[in-house]
Design an enzyme around this catalytic site. Structure first.
Site, mmCIF file in Angstrom:
data_model
loop_
_atom_site.group_PDB
_atom_site.id
_atom_site.type_symbol
_atom_site.label_atom_id
_atom_site.label_comp_id
_atom_site.label_asym_id
_atom_site.label_seq_id
_atom_site.Cartn_x
_atom_site.Cartn_y
_atom_site.Cartn_z
ATOM 1 C CG ASN A 135 2.596 7.964 0.006
ATOM 2 O OD1 ASN A 135 1.982 8.179 1.040
ATOM 3 N ND2 ASN A 135 3.908 7.778 -0.011
ATOM 4 C CG ASP A 139 10.468 1.932 -5.108
ATOM 5 O OD1 ASP A 139 9.858 2.072 -6.186
ATOM 6 O OD2 ASP A 139 9.974 1.323 -4.138
ATOM 7 C CB ALA A 194 -0.932 -0.011 1.212
ATOM 8 C CB ALA A 216 6.870 -0.944 5.637
ATOM 9 C CG ASP A 217 8.078 2.038 0.801
ATOM 10 O OD1 ASP A 217 8.504 2.399 1.920
ATOM 11 O OD2 ASP A 217 7.838 2.850 -0.115
#
Length: 259
Positions: free
Chosen positions: A9, A130, A7, A109-110
């Site tokens: 943004n 990323d 999940a 977390a990502d």
């Protein structure tokens, strides 16, 4: 089978995995107000289109940088998949790597999940880029320790801010200019050069500075939707790993089964 949920943004990515093999994936716009009932109606139809059913899912793991979205995803897992969702970064899911930074609890977390997957794939000093709402540069050393990194505005965010703040500038597509000239002859040309080549220059400059600070060669791994676009127009990338976050979630799930 495992349902891995990333999940972010802008989008929530759902991936169905058998072990580490991704069988299918879907994405939907992030909306913290979206309920578990809304998610399951959407997911149920997509699962059926791919030849699967809700009953095929026996485990759920979630990584999120949007705290308000987490509750409804947890309800989705409990109410419809009859399982308690594992949440990356929360007990009983241990990261399994050292977060060698000043504030470990503040790392998204990502970013940690990407670091876990990148070290699994490439056992070297790494810079993981990323491309998302923000563009992140994360440094992982040869031992797998997460050392920190950089958070920069994503290219879409940069372009939206430019267009919103300058009344006469038009909305343009994010794409390489027709040639490699960096002297724009029209307003659109000038914008494309500034947005695209300016972003490439930012990436190349930061990678050079990070490598100099590390003091050792470091592979650059890219992930996210625009990774391919930039890979074709810069020589800084050593590999593209489009499913890095999902792989990291699968590895975390495996680790949780052993604890």
């Amino acid at each position: 089978m495992l349902l891995a949920i990333d999940a972010g943004n802008t989008n929530v990515v759902f991936a169905l995995l058998d072990g580490r093999e991704i069988k299918t994936r879907w994405r939907i716009a992030t909306d913290p107000r979206r309920t578990a009932d809304e998610y399951v109606v959407w997911l149920n139809q997509l699962l059926q289109l791919e030849g699967y059913a809700i009953a095929d899912v026996d485990a759920v793991i979630v990584a999120t940088v949007v705290p308000r979205a987490l509750h409804n995803l947890q309800v989705l897992a409990e109410k419809y998949f009859k399982t308690t969702a594992l949440v990356a970064g929360q007990a009983p899911v241990d990261w399994g790597i050292e977060l060698d930074v000043a504030e470990p609890g503040s790392v998204g977390a990502d970013r940690v999940v990407n670091a876990i997957a990148a070290h699994h794939l490439y056992q070297d000093d790494l810079i993981v880029i990323d491309f998302g709402t923000a563009t992140t540069f994360d440094v992982v050393d040869y031992s797998g320790a997460y050392k920190g990194g950089v958070i920069a505005p994503g290219i879409n965010l940069s372009l939206d801010a430019l267009v919103a703040a300058a009344a006469k500038l038009p909305k343009i597509a994010i794409e390489p200019p027709e040639n490699r000239s960096v002297i724009g002859r029209t307003t659109v040309d000038a914008m494309q050069i500034g947005v695209f080549w300016g972003y490439v220059a930012m990436m190349e400059g930061l990678v050079a500075r990070i490598r100099a600070e590390i003091g050792r060669p470091a592979k650059v791994i890219s992930t996210g939707g625009l990774a391919v676009l930039f890979n074709d127009n810069s020589d800084i990338f050593d590999a593209i790993a489009p499913d890095l976050t999902i792989l990291g979630l699968a590895l975390l799930h495996e680790r949780s089964l052993k604890t």
